[in-house]
Write a protein that holds these residues in place. Structure first.
Motif, PDB file in Angstrom:
ATOM      1  N   LEU A  59      35.651  -9.430-100.695  1.00 44.26           N
ATOM      2  CA  LEU A  59      35.310 -10.706-101.329  1.00 44.26           C
ATOM      3  C   LEU A  59      35.805 -10.851-102.761  1.00 44.26           C
ATOM      4  CD1 LEU A  59      31.646 -11.211-100.040  1.00 44.26           C
ATOM      5  CD2 LEU A  59      33.688 -12.486 -99.355  1.00 44.26           C
ATOM      6  N   LEU A  60      36.367  -9.813-103.346  1.00 51.29           N
ATOM      7  CA  LEU A  60      36.777  -9.862-104.747  1.00 51.29           C
ATOM      8  C   LEU A  60      37.699 -11.040-105.060  1.00 51.29           C
ATOM      9  CD1 LEU A  60      37.414  -6.070-105.481  1.00 51.29           C
ATOM     10  CD2 LEU A  60      35.696  -7.523-106.568  1.00 51.29           C
ATOM     11  N   LEU A  61      38.748 -11.206-104.252  1.00 47.64           N
ATOM     12  CA  LEU A  61      39.733 -12.255-104.536  1.00 47.64           C
ATOM     13  C   LEU A  61      39.157 -13.647-104.289  1.00 47.64           C
ATOM     14  CD1 LEU A  61      42.981 -10.681-103.044  1.00 47.64           C
ATOM     15  CD2 LEU A  61      42.049 -10.501-105.344  1.00 47.64           C
ATOM     16  N   VAL A  62      38.233 -13.741-103.351  1.00 41.85           N
ATOM     17  CA  VAL A  62      37.610 -15.040-103.067  1.00 41.85           C
ATOM     18  C   VAL A  62      36.849 -15.539-104.299  1.00 41.85           C
ATOM     19  CG1 VAL A  62      35.895 -16.235-101.666  1.00 41.85           C
ATOM     20  CG2 VAL A  62      37.452 -14.592-100.595  1.00 41.85           C
ATOM     21  N   TRP A  63      36.022 -14.661-104.883  1.00 41.86           N
ATOM     22  CA  TRP A  63      35.240 -15.072-106.055  1.00 41.86           C
ATOM     23  C   TRP A  63      36.132 -15.304-107.271  1.00 41.86           C
ATOM     24  CZ3 TRP A  63      31.632 -16.644-103.465  1.00 41.86           C
ATOM     25  CH2 TRP A  63      30.883 -15.878-102.578  1.00 41.86           C
ATOM     26  N   GLY A  64      37.191 -14.531-107.404  1.00 40.22           N
ATOM     27  CA  GLY A  64      38.097 -14.743-108.526  1.00 40.22           C
ATOM     28  C   GLY A  64      38.723 -16.122-108.509  1.00 40.22           C
ATOM     29  N   ARG A  65      39.170 -16.536-107.341  1.00 41.99           N
ATOM     30  CA  ARG A  65      39.799 -17.852-107.213  1.00 41.99           C
ATOM     31  C   ARG A  65      38.772 -18.983-107.371  1.00 41.99           C
ATOM     32  NH1 ARG A  65      43.788 -21.341-108.076  1.00 41.99           N
ATOM     33  NH2 ARG A  65      44.149 -22.778-106.351  1.00 41.99           N
ATOM     34  N   LEU A  66      37.607 -18.838-106.725  1.00 39.41           N
ATOM     35  CA  LEU A  66      36.580 -19.873-106.832  1.00 39.41           C
ATOM     36  C   LEU A  66      36.121 -20.062-108.273  1.00 39.41           C
ATOM     37  CD1 LEU A  66      34.373 -19.180-103.680  1.00 39.41           C
ATOM     38  CD2 LEU A  66      35.606 -21.300-104.175  1.00 39.41           C
ATOM     39  N   SER A  67      36.018 -18.962-109.015  1.00 39.77           N
ATOM     40  CA  SER A  67      35.554 -19.062-110.398  1.00 39.77           C
ATOM     41  C   SER A  67      36.566 -19.779-111.281  1.00 39.77           C
ATOM     42  CB  SER A  67      35.268 -17.669-110.961  1.00 39.77           C
ATOM     43  OG  SER A  67      36.467 -16.936-111.168  1.00 39.77           O
ATOM     44  N   ASP A  68      37.850 -19.592-111.003  1.00 36.97           N
ATOM     45  CA  ASP A  68      38.869 -20.313-111.765  1.00 36.97           C
ATOM     46  C   ASP A  68      38.811 -21.816-111.495  1.00 36.97           C
ATOM     47  OD1 ASP A  68      39.911 -18.124-113.077  1.00 36.97           O
ATOM     48  OD2 ASP A  68      41.506 -17.766-111.617  1.00 36.97           O
ATOM     49  N   LEU A  69      38.413 -22.177-110.272  1.00 38.65           N
ATOM     50  CA  LEU A  69      38.368 -23.587-109.902  1.00 38.65           C
ATOM     51  C   LEU A  69      37.076 -24.272-110.345  1.00 38.65           C
ATOM     52  CD1 LEU A  69      39.822 -23.506-106.271  1.00 38.65           C
ATOM     53  CD2 LEU A  69      40.966 -24.279-108.337  1.00 38.65           C
ATOM     54  N   TYR A  70      35.946 -23.575-110.203  1.00 42.56           N
ATOM     55  CA  TYR A  70      34.662 -24.234-110.382  1.00 42.56           C
ATOM     56  C   TYR A  70      33.798 -23.645-111.506  1.00 42.56           C
ATOM     57  CZ  TYR A  70      36.082 -25.968-105.828  1.00 42.56           C
ATOM     58  OH  TYR A  70      36.790 -26.533-104.811  1.00 42.56           O
ATOM     59  N   GLY A  71      34.324 -22.689-112.261  1.00 42.51           N
ATOM     60  CA  GLY A  71      33.596 -22.169-113.411  1.00 42.51           C
ATOM     61  C   GLY A  71      33.148 -20.730-113.227  1.00 42.51           C
ATOM     62  N   ARG A  72      33.488 -19.870-114.187  1.00 43.30           N
ATOM     63  CA  ARG A  72      33.168 -18.446-114.076  1.00 43.30           C
ATOM     64  C   ARG A  72      31.691 -18.180-114.306  1.00 43.30           C
ATOM     65  NH1 ARG A  72      37.916 -18.270-117.548  1.00 43.30           N
ATOM     66  NH2 ARG A  72      39.676 -18.445-116.113  1.00 43.30           N
ATOM     67  N   LYS A  73      31.064 -18.912-115.219  1.00 44.45           N
ATOM     68  CA  LYS A  73      29.658 -18.651-115.525  1.00 44.45           C
ATOM     69  C   LYS A  73      28.787 -18.861-114.289  1.00 44.45           C
ATOM     70  CE  LYS A  73      25.789 -20.101-118.458  1.00 44.45           C
ATOM     71  NZ  LYS A  73      25.363 -20.893-119.632  1.00 44.45           N
ATOM     72  N   ARG A  74      29.004 -19.940-113.560  1.00 46.89           N
ATOM     73  CA  ARG A  74      28.129 -20.237-112.427  1.00 46.89           C
ATOM     74  C   ARG A  74      28.241 -19.172-111.341  1.00 46.89           C
ATOM     75  NH1 ARG A  74      30.053 -25.990-110.305  1.00 46.89           N
ATOM     76  NH2 ARG A  74      29.906 -26.366-112.552  1.00 46.89           N
ATOM     77  N   PHE A  75      29.456 -18.636-111.122  1.00 46.74           N
ATOM     78  CA  PHE A  75      29.604 -17.608-110.085  1.00 46.74           C
ATOM     79  C   PHE A  75      29.106 -16.250-110.580  1.00 46.74           C
ATOM     80  CE2 PHE A  75      32.371 -20.801-108.248  1.00 46.74           C
ATOM     81  CZ  PHE A  75      32.041 -20.693-106.903  1.00 46.74           C
ATOM     82  N   PHE A  76      29.288 -15.960-111.861  1.00 48.69           N
ATOM     83  CA  PHE A  76      28.746 -14.735-112.421  1.00 48.69           C
ATOM     84  C   PHE A  76      27.217 -14.757-112.334  1.00 48.69           C
ATOM     85  CE2 PHE A  76      27.675 -11.886-116.040  1.00 48.69           C
ATOM     86  CZ  PHE A  76      28.420 -10.775-115.662  1.00 48.69           C
ATOM     87  N   LEU A  77      26.637 -15.892-112.674  1.00 46.89           N
ATOM     88  CA  LEU A  77      25.178 -16.054-112.598  1.00 46.89           C
ATOM     89  C   LEU A  77      24.702 -15.961-111.154  1.00 46.89           C
ATOM     90  CD1 LEU A  77      22.579 -16.698-114.163  1.00 46.89           C
ATOM     91  CD2 LEU A  77      23.106 -19.128-113.861  1.00 46.89           C
ATOM     92  N   MET A  78      25.420 -16.610-110.266  1.00 47.24           N
ATOM     93  CA  MET A  78      25.065 -16.554-108.850  1.00 47.24           C
ATOM     94  C   MET A  78      25.128 -15.114-108.340  1.00 47.24           C
ATOM     95  SD  MET A  78      26.917 -18.546-105.673  1.00 47.24           S
ATOM     96  CE  MET A  78      27.151 -19.976-106.740  1.00 47.24           C
ATOM     97  N   GLY A  79      26.143 -14.381-108.787  1.00 50.63           N
ATOM     98  CA  GLY A  79      26.283 -12.986-108.378  1.00 50.63           C
ATOM     99  C   GLY A  79      25.103 -12.137-108.812  1.00 50.63           C
ATOM    100  N   LEU A  80      24.634 -12.355-110.048  1.00 51.78           N
ATOM    101  CA  LEU A  80      23.481 -11.598-110.539  1.00 51.78           C
ATOM    102  C   LEU A  80      22.230 -11.890-109.716  1.00 51.78           C
ATOM    103  CD1 LEU A  80      23.867 -11.900-114.418  1.00 51.78           C
ATOM    104  CD2 LEU A  80      24.500 -10.013-112.944  1.00 51.78           C
ATOM    105  N   VAL A  81      22.024 -13.171-109.398  1.00 52.64           N
ATOM    106  CA  VAL A  81      20.843 -13.552-108.606  1.00 52.64           C
ATOM    107  C   VAL A  81      20.901 -12.922-107.216  1.00 52.64           C
ATOM    108  CG1 VAL A  81      19.627 -15.484-107.531  1.00 52.64           C
ATOM    109  CG2 VAL A  81      20.482 -15.699-109.882  1.00 52.64           C
ATOM    110  N   VAL A  82      22.064 -13.036-106.558  1.00 48.57           N
ATOM    111  CA  VAL A  82      22.209 -12.493-105.201  1.00 48.57           C
ATOM    112  C   VAL A  82      22.056 -10.972-105.211  1.00 48.57           C
ATOM    113  CG1 VAL A  82      23.819 -12.199-103.276  1.00 48.57           C
ATOM    114  CG2 VAL A  82      23.640 -14.406-104.420  1.00 48.57           C
ATOM    115  N   PHE A  83      22.654 -10.298-106.196  1.00 50.39           N
ATOM    116  CA  PHE A  83      22.546  -8.846-106.291  1.00 50.39           C
ATOM    117  C   PHE A  83      21.093  -8.414-106.491  1.00 50.39           C
ATOM    118  CE2 PHE A  83      22.412  -4.887-108.697  1.00 50.39           C
ATOM    119  CZ  PHE A  83      23.245  -4.066-107.948  1.00 50.39           C
ATOM    120  N   THR A  84      20.377  -9.132-107.350  1.00 49.39           N
ATOM    121  CA  THR A  84      18.979  -8.785-107.621  1.00 49.39           C
ATOM    122  C   THR A  84      18.114  -8.991-106.384  1.00 49.39           C
ATOM    123  OG1 THR A  84      19.296  -9.448-109.943  1.00 49.39           O
ATOM    124  CG2 THR A  84      17.038  -9.248-109.147  1.00 49.39           C
ATOM    125  N   VAL A  85      18.306 -10.107-105.693  1.00 45.45           N
ATOM    126  CA  VAL A  85      17.549 -10.363-104.462  1.00 45.45           C
ATOM    127  C   VAL A  85      17.895  -9.320-103.396  1.00 45.45           C
ATOM    128  CG1 VAL A  85      17.201 -11.992-102.564  1.00 45.45           C
ATOM    129  CG2 VAL A  85      17.297 -12.828-104.928  1.00 45.45           C
TER     130      VAL A  85
END
Length: 473
Positions: A59-85
């Motif tokens: 999934l590394l490349l998927v998140w890299g591309r999505l973050s460039d398109l829709y914002g890195r902060k939101r995906f980084f934040l989403m990643g932290l929430v999902v990892f914690t859950v």
């Protein structure tokens, strides 16, 4: 942006990187306890580790591309929430299926953070401070790898195996709060480009199958023939993915490879990790079964590598900001090659001081190479492609780790006619083991020296990606 805010962003990135790295190393020590609790065998409990690594890599490349398109902060934040859950779910799992599914969820979140952290740091710091900042990230990775097994053992002994997952929850919550408060949004090009979902699915399937095949071969879960068939199927899917890249907005923009700086940087990074993980896999077996040292002594000797790397990585990164990266990356790979060649001369009575000195040399080589190389890679791309560039760098790193271990196991088995299970059981002939071990470390030395040659000649006339990528934007 003020220096204080940049520092807080770096601290947050370091904490999250430490948590993700720690989770990759802390679980192994608890596997026997978890297997006993769920009453399953080794081949089954290995999926707690394998599912995590495969999911992260796919999934590394998927998140890299999505973050460039829709914002890195939101995906980084989403990643932290999902990892914690996911960590919470791992801790409350009642059977093997539940914990493997929770580890997959945990890996989805970790892959977001791992894919984006280098891009976030590069976007935050100016070129004059970038190498040093990325060096701190490298130090955190080394420290996380170092203390994972010992911290995991301590937690399992005191509080049980579930505590190794619960410890992530409060750290994750703090990371979420800090990210919301201090991290600015970056990226967001969705108004002009679209996401290539078909390419993402093809890439996910091909990478998942390829990594699963290699890991299954390493762990003896599949025969070499079946592992080869799995990886061949992955290759076919990857071919379709490459053909899909002719679309207007592909998942991986080909312009990222138009520069020698970027291309040779990720290739040399993969070669470096292939070399190091070949050594890391077999060195504990040499120390305990051939040299005859105890588990504690072996652990202390192996810890010299991450200790040296953690200490030197920021200094190497800062020096690369001043004198450029090539002298450091070349020297680092040469030191690594020299250290690996030196390992081939070890025997059953070699001095522990000599062994420790060689491991320190390898640690110096790793520190001199990694931080300056990461800085050169991330500094060569436009700011609106930092997400996919950082995720590509992380992907090639993971590819080097897994393929290096697979290559080492294959070479050892072919040269000694020994099954890897006989090595792990301790039922080995020392002279036969040393024959396979020497072939492994000499091959690893060749990989490191190939990387050095790539730095000398591959980047000699390197140019940045900035102009060609900007023209396609």
């Amino acid at each position: 942006m003020t220096k204080g805010r940049r520092t807080r962003i770096l601290i947050n990135a370091c904490v999250i990187t430490f948590m993700a790295t720690l989770d990759g190393s802390i679980v192994n020590i608890a596997l026997p306890t978890i297997a006993s609790a769920f009453r399953v065998g080794i081949s089954s409990i290995q999926w707690v580790v394998t599912s995590y690594l495969v999911t992260v890599s796919a999934l590394l490349l998927v998140w890299g591309r999505l973050s460039d398109l829709y914002g890195r902060k939101r995906f980084f934040l989403m990643g932290l929430v999902v990892f914690t859950v996911g960590s919470l779910f791992c801790g409350i799992s009642g059977n093997l299926s539940a914990i493997v599914a929770s580890r997959v969820l945990q890996a989805i979140g970790a892959s977001m953070a791992i894919a984006l952290v280098q891009g976030i740091v590069t976007h935050t710091f100016p070129p004059s401070e970038r190498g040093k900042a990325l060096g701190f990230i490298g130090s955190v990775v080394a420290v996380g790898s170092l203390i994972g097994p010992s911290l995991g053992g301590l937690l399992v002994e005191i509080s049980g195996w579930r505590s190794i997952f619960f410890i992530n929850v409060p750290v994750g919550i703090v990371g979420v709060v800090l990210t919301v408060i201090i991290l600015p949004e970056s990226g967001m090009r969705s108004d002009t480009e679209t996401f290539d979902w078909r390419g993402a699915v093809l890439l996910f399937l091909s990478v998942s199958l390829f990594f699963s095949g290699m890991l299954a071969f390493q762990e003896g879960l599949l025969s070499p023939l079946y592992s080869f068939l799995v990886m061949a199927l992955a290759g076919i899917l990857f071919l379709f993915f490459l053909l899909d890249q002719k679309r207007p907005h592909p998942l991986v923009d080909g312009c990222l490879f138009s520069s020698r700086i970027f291309t040779m940087g990720v290739i040399d990074s993969s070669l470096s990790y292939m070399a190091m993980y070949s050594y890391i896999f077999f060195m504990p077996f040499y120390l305990q079964t051939v040299r005859g040292v105890g588990v504690l002594e072996a652990g202390l000797l192996m810890s010299l590598y991450p200790l040296v790397t953690a200490f030197l990585a920021p200094a190497a990164g800062a020096l690369s900001d001043k004198i450029t990266y090539r002298p450091l990356t070349i020297t680092g790979l040469l030191f690594s090659g020299l250290g690996l060649v030196s390992l081939s001369f070890l025997g059953s009575h070699s001095s522990l001081f000599l062994i420790g000195g060689i491991i320190v040399l390898l640690g110096i080589g790793g520190a001199l190479f990694q931080s300056p190389n990461n800085s050169s890679i991330m500094g060569s791309v436009p700011r609106d492609r930092l997400g996919i560039a950082g995720s590509l760098n992380a992907f090639f790193r993971n590819l080097g780790m897994v393929s290096g271990t697979t290559l080492a196991v294959s070479l050892f088995s072919l040269s000694t006619k020994m099954n890897i299970d006989s090595v792990s059981s301790g039922l080995i002939n020392s002279s036969l083991f040393l024959r396979g071990f020497r072939l492994v470390v000499l091959t690893a030395a060749v990989l490191a020296l190939l990387g050095a040659l790539g730095e000398v000649f591959g980047k000699k006339k390197g140019q940045s990606l900035q102009s060609s990528c900007v023209e396609r934007s």
